[in-house]
Design a protein around this motif. Structure first.
Motif, PDB file in Angstrom:
ATOM      1  N   VAL A  62       0.861  -1.180   0.000  1.00 54.61           N
ATOM      2  CA  VAL A  62       0.000   0.000   0.000  1.00 54.61           C
ATOM      3  C   VAL A  62       0.899   1.231   0.000  1.00 54.61           C
ATOM      4  CG1 VAL A  62      -1.862  -1.204   1.228  1.00 54.61           C
ATOM      5  CG2 VAL A  62      -0.179   0.104   2.527  1.00 54.61           C
ATOM      6  N   LEU A  63       0.308   2.389  -0.271  1.00 50.87           N
ATOM      7  CA  LEU A  63       1.084   3.622  -0.293  1.00 50.87           C
ATOM      8  C   LEU A  63       0.853   4.439   0.966  1.00 50.87           C
ATOM      9  CD1 LEU A  63       0.594   4.778  -4.002  1.00 50.87           C
ATOM     10  CD2 LEU A  63       2.481   3.444  -3.022  1.00 50.87           C
ATOM     11  N   LEU A  64       1.933   4.864   1.582  1.00 52.63           N
ATOM     12  CA  LEU A  64       1.857   5.752   2.736  1.00 52.63           C
ATOM     13  C   LEU A  64       1.382   7.125   2.263  1.00 52.63           C
ATOM     14  CD1 LEU A  64       2.610   6.369   5.756  1.00 52.63           C
ATOM     15  CD2 LEU A  64       4.844   7.088   4.875  1.00 52.63           C
ATOM     16  N   LYS A  65       0.345   7.663   2.912  1.00 54.28           N
ATOM     17  CA  LYS A  65      -0.213   8.945   2.490  1.00 54.28           C
ATOM     18  C   LYS A  65      -0.065  10.046   3.533  1.00 54.28           C
ATOM     19  CE  LYS A  65      -1.336   7.926  -1.631  1.00 54.28           C
ATOM     20  NZ  LYS A  65      -0.607   8.587  -2.732  1.00 54.28           N
ATOM     21  N   LYS A  66       0.301   9.702   4.745  1.00 59.04           N
ATOM     22  CA  LYS A  66       0.535  10.714   5.772  1.00 59.04           C
ATOM     23  C   LYS A  66       1.417  10.104   6.845  1.00 59.04           C
ATOM     24  CE  LYS A  66      -1.885  13.965   8.856  1.00 59.04           C
ATOM     25  NZ  LYS A  66      -3.216  14.405   9.356  1.00 59.04           N
ATOM     26  N   LEU A  67       2.336  10.910   7.358  1.00 60.13           N
ATOM     27  CA  LEU A  67       3.235  10.463   8.425  1.00 60.13           C
ATOM     28  C   LEU A  67       3.453  11.610   9.387  1.00 60.13           C
ATOM     29  CD1 LEU A  67       5.279   8.426   9.644  1.00 60.13           C
ATOM     30  CD2 LEU A  67       6.997   9.405   8.100  1.00 60.13           C
ATOM     31  N   ASP A  68       3.083  11.395  10.650  1.00 60.96           N
ATOM     32  CA  ASP A  68       3.331  12.385  11.693  1.00 60.96           C
ATOM     33  C   ASP A  68       3.445  11.657  13.027  1.00 60.96           C
ATOM     34  OD1 ASP A  68       0.690  11.792  12.487  1.00 60.96           O
ATOM     35  OD2 ASP A  68      -0.132  13.553  11.478  1.00 60.96           O
ATOM     36  N   GLN A  69       3.468  12.400  14.097  1.00 58.90           N
ATOM     37  CA  GLN A  69       3.663  11.785  15.413  1.00 58.90           C
ATOM     38  C   GLN A  69       2.506  10.883  15.828  1.00 58.90           C
ATOM     39  OE1 GLN A  69       6.413  11.707  17.285  1.00 58.90           O
ATOM     40  NE2 GLN A  69       7.448  12.826  15.652  1.00 58.90           N
ATOM     41  N   ASP A  70       1.371  10.991  15.139  1.00 58.22           N
ATOM     42  CA  ASP A  70       0.244  10.105  15.431  1.00 58.22           C
ATOM     43  C   ASP A  70       0.364   8.773  14.721  1.00 58.22           C
ATOM     44  OD1 ASP A  70      -1.065  11.923  17.125  1.00 58.22           O
ATOM     45  OD2 ASP A  70      -1.976  12.955  15.420  1.00 58.22           O
ATOM     46  N   GLY A  71       1.210   8.679  13.707  1.00 60.01           N
ATOM     47  CA  GLY A  71       1.392   7.405  13.031  1.00 60.01           C
ATOM     48  C   GLY A  71       1.426   7.507  11.520  1.00 60.01           C
ATOM     49  N   LEU A  72       1.181   6.367  10.869  1.00 61.17           N
ATOM     50  CA  LEU A  72       1.264   6.231   9.416  1.00 61.17           C
ATOM     51  C   LEU A  72      -0.137   5.974   8.862  1.00 61.17           C
ATOM     52  CD1 LEU A  72       3.757   4.496  10.907  1.00 61.17           C
ATOM     53  CD2 LEU A  72       4.518   4.308   8.543  1.00 61.17           C
ATOM     54  N   VAL A  73      -0.516   6.707   7.821  1.00 61.35           N
ATOM     55  CA  VAL A  73      -1.870   6.610   7.285  1.00 61.35           C
ATOM     56  C   VAL A  73      -1.851   6.037   5.871  1.00 61.35           C
ATOM     57  CG1 VAL A  73      -3.920   7.925   6.563  1.00 61.35           C
ATOM     58  CG2 VAL A  73      -2.728   8.507   8.696  1.00 61.35           C
ATOM     59  N   PHE A  74      -2.778   5.098   5.624  1.00 59.80           N
ATOM     60  CA  PHE A  74      -3.017   4.576   4.274  1.00 59.80           C
ATOM     61  C   PHE A  74      -4.523   4.479   4.068  1.00 59.80           C
ATOM     62  CE2 PHE A  74      -3.082   0.828   6.953  1.00 59.80           C
ATOM     63  CZ  PHE A  74      -4.091   0.040   6.424  1.00 59.80           C
ATOM     64  N   PHE A  75      -4.937   4.295   2.811  1.00 56.39           N
ATOM     65  CA  PHE A  75      -6.361   4.258   2.468  1.00 56.39           C
ATOM     66  C   PHE A  75      -6.694   2.985   1.708  1.00 56.39           C
ATOM     67  CE2 PHE A  75      -5.310   8.635   3.210  1.00 56.39           C
ATOM     68  CZ  PHE A  75      -6.421   9.142   3.858  1.00 56.39           C
ATOM     69  N   THR A  76      -7.973   2.566   1.844  1.00 57.22           N
ATOM     70  CA  THR A  76      -8.385   1.321   1.199  1.00 57.22           C
ATOM     71  C   THR A  76      -9.905   1.217   1.158  1.00 57.22           C
ATOM     72  OG1 THR A  76      -8.091  -1.093   1.216  1.00 57.22           O
ATOM     73  CG2 THR A  76      -8.409  -0.026   3.347  1.00 57.22           C
ATOM     74  N   ASN A  77     -10.378   0.250   0.398  1.00 58.19           N
ATOM     75  CA  ASN A  77     -11.784  -0.130   0.437  1.00 58.19           C
ATOM     76  C   ASN A  77     -12.052  -0.801   1.786  1.00 58.19           C
ATOM     77  OD1 ASN A  77     -14.165  -1.910   0.089  1.00 58.19           O
ATOM     78  ND2 ASN A  77     -14.092  -1.228  -2.043  1.00 58.19           N
ATOM     79  N   ARG A 113      -9.307   3.138  12.354  1.00 56.07           N
ATOM     80  CA  ARG A 113      -9.888   3.996  11.339  1.00 56.07           C
ATOM     81  C   ARG A 113      -9.636   5.465  11.660  1.00 56.07           C
ATOM     82  NH1 ARG A 113     -14.716   2.376   8.913  1.00 56.07           N
ATOM     83  NH2 ARG A 113     -14.897   4.565   8.273  1.00 56.07           N
ATOM     84  N   ILE A 114      -9.365   6.244  10.620  1.00 56.85           N
ATOM     85  CA  ILE A 114      -9.241   7.683  10.806  1.00 56.85           C
ATOM     86  C   ILE A 114     -10.612   8.327  10.643  1.00 56.85           C
ATOM     87  CG2 ILE A 114      -6.862   7.637   9.987  1.00 56.85           C
ATOM     88  CD1 ILE A 114      -7.839   8.923   7.391  1.00 56.85           C
ATOM     89  N   SER A 115     -10.691   9.606  10.919  1.00 64.86           N
ATOM     90  CA  SER A 115     -11.970  10.299  10.899  1.00 64.86           C
ATOM     91  C   SER A 115     -12.506  10.469   9.476  1.00 64.86           C
ATOM     92  CB  SER A 115     -11.832  11.680  11.542  1.00 64.86           C
ATOM     93  OG  SER A 115     -11.045  12.525  10.714  1.00 64.86           O
ATOM     94  N   HIS A 116     -13.816  10.687   9.401  1.00 65.96           N
ATOM     95  CA  HIS A 116     -14.459  10.932   8.107  1.00 65.96           C
ATOM     96  C   HIS A 116     -13.889  12.181   7.450  1.00 65.96           C
ATOM     97  CE1 HIS A 116     -17.598  12.571   5.425  1.00 65.96           C
ATOM     98  NE2 HIS A 116     -17.841  11.298   5.149  1.00 65.96           N
ATOM     99  N   SER A 117     -13.638  13.214   8.233  1.00 73.32           N
ATOM    100  CA  SER A 117     -13.139  14.469   7.665  1.00 73.32           C
ATOM    101  C   SER A 117     -11.749  14.292   7.070  1.00 73.32           C
ATOM    102  CB  SER A 117     -13.130  15.578   8.722  1.00 73.32           C
ATOM    103  OG  SER A 117     -12.295  15.241   9.809  1.00 73.32           O
ATOM    104  N   GLU A 118     -10.876  13.514   7.735  1.00 75.71           N
ATOM    105  CA  GLU A 118      -9.545  13.246   7.187  1.00 75.71           C
ATOM    106  C   GLU A 118      -9.637  12.469   5.881  1.00 75.71           C
ATOM    107  OE1 GLU A 118      -5.894  12.370   9.852  1.00 75.71           O
ATOM    108  OE2 GLU A 118      -7.626  11.642  10.987  1.00 75.71           O
ATOM    109  N   THR A 119     -10.533  11.467   5.873  1.00 74.24           N
ATOM    110  CA  THR A 119     -10.712  10.652   4.678  1.00 74.24           C
ATOM    111  C   THR A 119     -11.239  11.492   3.525  1.00 74.24           C
ATOM    112  OG1 THR A 119     -11.134   8.653   5.994  1.00 74.24           O
ATOM    113  CG2 THR A 119     -11.907   8.638   3.724  1.00 74.24           C
TER     114      THR A 119
END
Length: 211
Positions: A62-77, A113-119
């Motif tokens: 998968v592709l990393l789409k965000k990285l900060d002190q809260d962690g690593l974010v990716f997206f998917t179905n 899961r991340i928030s709806h607004s972030e997604t």
């Protein structure tokens, strides 16, 4: 190819404690930046490992789409195999492998899961065809042919021909909250450099590991 004879020396560099950032997130950002500057193919690609309800591990890139002190974010179905695995076992691991640089980073963590607004914010930033593909693909489900998939894509093109493409309710993001990192740099004679970060009372404890 003679598999047992495939080998080479790793001579690109070394890794020393004094050069490591005390914060593994910052160290990962540094290596990501260096991979990008050296024009590595897909520098943000990471292998994500999950485990299903029967204890069977599975991996995919998968592709990393965000990285900060809260962690690593990716997206998917959210109906994909990886999402179903996370629903029953949210312990995951991720691996970045920049093979031309002879580097790897392994991360253990917990996915949520991340928030709806972030997604939504990320979805709206995607190219239109990527947005349409999210609607067209029932990820991980069997399909009869490539033609079936393209027909579904064309149908979504017609459906959303005008205006913004809405965020599918079955598509979202996950954040991996890290609990351990390992940075690996290849070394000559198989004497590789490995450093492990684990949480401590005052930040992160860093240990050198034998190769």
């Amino acid at each position: 190819m003679k598999l047992d004879a495939e080998r080479r020396e790793y001579l690109k560099g070394d890794l020393r404690r004094k050069t490591l950032n005390d914060d593994p997130i910052e160290q990962l950002k540094r290596w990501l930046d260096e991979a990008g500057e050296m024009e590595q193919i897909d520098p943000t690609a990471m292998t994500l490992a999950t485990v299903d309800s029967e204890g069977q591990p599975s991996q995919r890139v998968v592709l990393l789409k965000k990285l900060d002190q809260d962690g690593l974010v990716f997206f998917t179905n959210l109906n994909s195999n990886k999402a179903q695995d996370i629903a029953v076992n949210n312990k995951v691991s991720a691996n970045f492998a920049w093979l031309p640089l002879e580097r790897q980073v392994k991360i253990k963590g917990v996915a949520s899961r991340i928030s709806h607004s972030e997604t939504l914010s990320y979805f709206l930033s995607r190219p239109k065809n990527s947005q349409l593909a999210a609607w067209a693909s029932n990820q991980s489900q069997p399909i009869s042919s490539r033609q079936f998939l393209m027909a579904a894509f064309d149908k979504m093109k017609q459906k959303f021909a005008e205006g913004e493409i809405p965020l599918p309710d079955f598509w979202g993001g996950y954040r991996i909250k890290p609990i351990a990192f390992e940075f690996w740099q290849g070394g000559s004679s198989r004497l590789h450099d490995r450093f492990e970060y684990t949480p401590s009372e005052f930040g992160w404890d860093i240990k050198r590991l034998a190769p």
